[in-house]
Motif scaffolding. Structure first.
Motif, PDB file in Angstrom:
ATOM      1  N   PRO A   1       1.021  -1.219  -0.298  1.00 30.51           N
ATOM      2  CA  PRO A   1      -0.221   0.453  -0.182  1.00 30.51           C
ATOM      3  C   PRO A   1       0.916   0.969   0.002  1.00 30.51           C
ATOM      4  O   PRO A   1      -0.003   1.706  -0.086  1.00 30.51           O
ATOM      5  N   THR A   2       2.530   1.672   0.442  1.00 29.57           N
ATOM      6  CA  THR A   2       2.641   2.694   0.189  1.00 29.57           C
ATOM      7  C   THR A   2       3.862   2.271  -0.809  1.00 29.57           C
ATOM      8  O   THR A   2       4.905   3.662  -1.053  1.00 29.57           O
ATOM      9  N   SER A   3       3.355   1.884  -2.315  1.00 27.07           N
ATOM     10  CA  SER A   3       4.711   1.536  -2.291  1.00 27.07           C
ATOM     11  C   SER A   3       5.436   3.110  -3.530  1.00 27.07           C
ATOM     12  O   SER A   3       5.774   3.706  -4.016  1.00 27.07           O
ATOM     13  N   SER A   4       3.449   3.937  -3.549  1.00 23.34           N
ATOM     14  CA  SER A   4       3.513   4.868  -4.245  1.00 23.34           C
ATOM     15  C   SER A   4       3.163   6.427  -3.602  1.00 23.34           C
ATOM     16  O   SER A   4       3.338   7.251  -3.803  1.00 23.34           O
ATOM     17  N   LEU A   5       3.175   5.957  -1.967  1.00 24.33           N
ATOM     18  CA  LEU A   5       3.412   6.985  -0.440  1.00 24.33           C
ATOM     19  C   LEU A   5       4.271   7.854  -0.539  1.00 24.33           C
ATOM     20  O   LEU A   5       5.761   7.021  -0.467  1.00 24.33           O
ATOM     21  N   ALA A   6       4.462   9.029   0.123  1.00 28.76           N
ATOM     22  CA  ALA A   6       5.671   9.708   0.288  1.00 28.76           C
ATOM     23  C   ALA A   6       5.893   9.048   1.995  1.00 28.76           C
ATOM     24  O   ALA A   6       4.617   9.052   2.684  1.00 28.76           O
ATOM     25  N   GLU A   7       6.026   9.767   2.712  1.00 32.41           N
ATOM     26  CA  GLU A   7       7.116   9.378   4.153  1.00 32.41           C
ATOM     27  C   GLU A   7       5.179  10.220   4.954  1.00 32.41           C
ATOM     28  O   GLU A   7       4.922   9.065   5.597  1.00 32.41           O
ATOM     29  N   ARG A   8       5.078  11.351   5.011  1.00 28.74           N
ATOM     30  CA  ARG A   8       3.446  11.815   5.297  1.00 28.74           C
ATOM     31  C   ARG A   8       2.559  11.056   5.400  1.00 28.74           C
ATOM     32  O   ARG A   8       1.420  10.698   6.268  1.00 28.74           O
ATOM     33  N   GLU A   9       2.210  10.468   4.015  1.00 33.22           N
ATOM     34  CA  GLU A   9       0.543   9.635   3.934  1.00 33.22           C
ATOM     35  C   GLU A   9       1.414   8.610   4.041  1.00 33.22           C
ATOM     36  O   GLU A   9       0.623   7.829   4.522  1.00 33.22           O
ATOM     37  N   VAL A  10       2.594   7.294   4.385  1.00 36.78           N
ATOM     38  CA  VAL A  10       2.955   6.505   4.986  1.00 36.78           C
ATOM     39  C   VAL A  10       1.915   6.296   6.800  1.00 36.78           C
ATOM     40  O   VAL A  10       1.838   6.031   7.603  1.00 36.78           O
ATOM     41  N   GLU A  11       3.312   7.717   7.308  1.00 32.88           N
ATOM     42  CA  GLU A  11       2.638   7.585   8.663  1.00 32.88           C
ATOM     43  C   GLU A  11       1.250   8.554   8.944  1.00 32.88           C
ATOM     44  O   GLU A  11      -0.134   7.503   9.570  1.00 32.88           O
ATOM     45  N   TRP A  12      -0.202   8.649   8.171  1.00 27.95           N
ATOM     46  CA  TRP A  12      -0.808   8.746   7.940  1.00 27.95           C
ATOM     47  C   TRP A  12      -1.575   7.393   7.842  1.00 27.95           C
ATOM     48  O   TRP A  12      -2.739   6.340   8.838  1.00 27.95           O
ATOM     49  N   LEU A  13      -1.240   5.868   6.437  1.00 25.11           N
ATOM     50  CA  LEU A  13      -1.716   4.960   6.849  1.00 25.11           C
ATOM     51  C   LEU A  13      -1.549   4.054   8.322  1.00 25.11           C
ATOM     52  O   LEU A  13      -2.730   3.237   8.843  1.00 25.11           O
ATOM     53  N   PHE A  14       0.184   4.464   9.170  1.00 25.80           N
ATOM     54  CA  PHE A  14      -0.079   3.268   9.827  1.00 25.80           C
ATOM     55  C   PHE A  14      -0.722   4.253  10.886  1.00 25.80           C
ATOM     56  O   PHE A  14      -1.550   3.196  11.648  1.00 25.80           O
ATOM     57  N   ASP A  15      -1.072   5.227  10.879  1.00 31.76           N
ATOM     58  CA  ASP A  15      -1.796   5.615  12.013  1.00 31.76           C
ATOM     59  C   ASP A  15      -3.355   4.917  11.871  1.00 31.76           C
ATOM     60  O   ASP A  15      -4.169   4.631  13.041  1.00 31.76           O
ATOM     61  N   LEU A  16      -3.833   4.690  10.431  1.00 31.75           N
ATOM     62  CA  LEU A  16      -5.147   4.451  10.027  1.00 31.75           C
ATOM     63  C   LEU A  16      -5.537   3.301  11.024  1.00 31.75           C
ATOM     64  O   LEU A  16      -6.261   1.996  11.005  1.00 31.75           O
ATOM     65  N   VAL A  17      -3.639   2.304  10.443  1.00 28.63           N
ATOM     66  CA  VAL A  17      -3.571   0.797  10.650  1.00 28.63           C
ATOM     67  C   VAL A  17      -3.820   0.889  12.134  1.00 28.63           C
ATOM     68  O   VAL A  17      -4.137  -0.490  12.667  1.00 28.63           O
TER      69      VAL A  17
END
Length: 531
Positions: free
Chosen positions: A182-198
């Motif tokens: 899911p993070t292959s096209s995301l920048a670091e701040r979007e990854v942080e968003w995703l991890f908070d969601l997870v």
């Protein structure tokens, strides 16, 4: 840390949320899964890792019903199931967000988010205004406020499309969420968003199965890690360091010599002076022969516009020179003639012809060089392909194999090999390690270092700041379409790149890039939509 070496077992008393037991899957002559087993618990993030072609994606597809096993058993909440599709899996609480996006590009964001759940009136007609309002509420509920639900998905950049794919999956409130790269096209701040969601979902009891080739992300989010190699389970552990993981994934110890930087020369191969247009504002810099210049900064600060302008895809004013000679880049064909090559982030959408063979994909840009009197000379063509397949370690025994049947890492090697064959003197590498495994990343880093050692000028961007810091002689940090800072020598580190990107307030920048889509370009230099 102790990793099991047989099938995954757990001492937990909780019943697995989902499991596969001794599953097999074959695609023609390829054995994708061989007696493979896997289980994940409610409330945990379980990372599934391995090289490209290790069987991870095939297992994900079996667990979510996209494909069916040839043998073995899949269980959901302890019950053996035979899932005939993603809809049936979703009905059992198993939902997937795929790396290869399943969004419908000609529908709006709202239509994609609420597909099959649209608000309808008495006559069954979709209530359009309510559709957009409801989609906006779904996005806001999951922390996304910069994507317009009324726009067509095809107009969004890849990162925003990935976010829509994730939100669509998460909004179904699954018991099991499968996140395939899911993070292959995301920048670091979007990854942080995703991890908070997870993490929020896991606290509520959701089982999240997570695949990624970014080891730092695996280490940060996973409660347990399962390694696959050659289509079967190798180990499951609560923790692994990167070297242990590479050894388990590849069967060989990692080399730490990849990516070491040699000293560049003094001759300027790429000169950029006052480049402006689109998001770019007065961008000027030089790249010397044998130099790797990294481009850093937050996502959406003009990096993509810069690379596309230098390859003639997007118009920009200013002066561009190659080896001291000014060039005019009205199209990719102009860039190729000037000795410039671009390896893009989206290998399937912008780089490769998936139905064509490895041979055809590799040699498309050099057909004029290996033809005689208008006829293609097959002997030199096949010799060039054999050499490149061997040099890059492309996993195939047949030049005529369709590129679309290769693993993602091998596809990326084919794309890189295509431009190596051209002998380009200026090489633009835009997120070339996105979605490839750790072993392939190291192979690519080695090839990039070899390019520089042979005298090429390399402009290198990665959505992983650590990669930019590791590979570059110098780093240009972009902010609001300008080069805000240049880091050299001991100044270069991931932390300093991020600090430079955040040093001043950035206005009118949302959490994701808003750059538009790029017209696909074939290796002959023509835009595919221009014919």
């Amino acid at each position: 840390m102790t990793a099991t070496s047989s099938e995954p077992r757990t001492t937990e008393t909780r019943r697995p949320a989902i499991e596969a037991e001794l599953v097999d899957k074959r695609y023609g002559p390829i054995q994708a899964l061989r007696q493979a087993s896997f289980s994940a618990l409610p409330g945990e993030v379980h990372a599934l890792v391995g090289e490209n072609g290790a069987g991870k994606s095939t297992l994900i597809k079996l667990l979510c019903g996209v494909t069916q096993p040839d043998g073995g058993t899949v269980r959901v909440a302890g019950e053996a199931v035979s899932l005939s599709g993603a809809s049936e899996a979703a009905a059992r609480g198993v939902v997937t967000a795929f790396q290869e996006l399943t969004l419908l590009p000609f529908l709006t964001v709202a239509e994609n988010l609420l597909l099959d759940h649209e608000p309808r009136g008495a006559l069954g007609l979709i209530r359009r205004r309510e559709l957009a309002d409801r989609a906006r509420a779904v996005l806001a509920e999951h922390g996304v406020d910069s994507i317009d639900p009324a726009v067509l998905v095809e107009t969004l950049p890849l990162a925003q499309q990935q976010i829509v794919e994730i939100v669509r999956a998460v909004s179904q409130r699954p018991n099991v969420l499968l996140l395939d790269e899911p993070t292959s096209s995301l920048a670091e701040r979007e990854v942080e968003w995703l991890f908070d969601l997870v993490r929020t979902m896991c606290r509520a009891g959701t089982c999240v199965i997570f695949t990624s080739h970014r080891w730092r992300e695996v280490s940060a989010i996973a409660d347990r890690i399962t390694v696959f190699r050659g289509g079967t389970h190798v180990a499951t552990a609560a923790a692994l360091d990167e070297d242990e993981a590479i050894l388990l994934m590849t069967g060989r110890a990692p080399s730490h010599s990849v990516g070491e930087r040699s000293e560049p020369g003094q001759r300027t191969l790429l000169g950029v002076d006052g480049l402006h247009g689109g998001r770019l504002h007065d961008v000027s810099f030089e790249v010397q022969e044998g130099e790797i210049v990294g481009v850093g900064g937050l996502e959406g600060q003009g990096q993509r516009d810069l690379f596309l302008a230098l390859f003639g895809v997007r118009p920009a004013a200013g002066r561009i020179s190659v080896d001291g000679t000014a060039v005019r880049l009205h199209s990719p064909k102009d860039a190729i003639r000037a000795g410039i090559a671009l390896v893009p982030e989206d290998r399937k959408g912008e780089g490769l012809f998936l139905r064509m063979s490895i041979r055809e994909n590799l040699t498309l840009p050099i057909l004029g060089r290996i033809a005689g009197r208008g006829l293609l000379r097959s002997a030199p063509e096949r010799a060039a392909v054999r050499g490149m397949v061997a040099q890059l370690g492309i996993g195939t025994g047949d030049q005529e194999q369709a590129v679309g049947t290769l693993s993602g890492g091998n596809q990326q090697k084919v794309l890189l090999g295509r431009w190596l064959l051209t002998g380009a003197r200026v090489v633009l590498l835009y997120d070339v390690t996105r979605g490839v495994d750790l072993g392939t990343k190291r192979d690519i880093f080695a090839r990039v270092s070899e390019l520089a050692e042979r005298g090429a000028a390399v402009l290198f961007y990665s959505s992983e700041t650590e990669e930019v810091a590791r590979m570059s002689h110098r780093v240009l940090v972009m902010r609001e379409g300008r080069i805000a800072t240049e880091l050299t020598g001991d100044e270069i580190s991931a932390e300093r790149i991020v600090r430079a990107a955040l040093r001043d307030p950035v206005t009118a920048v949302g959490p994701v890039s808003s750059a538009g889509p790029v017209p696909a370009v074939d290796p002959s230099g023509e835009r595919r939509g221009d014919r």
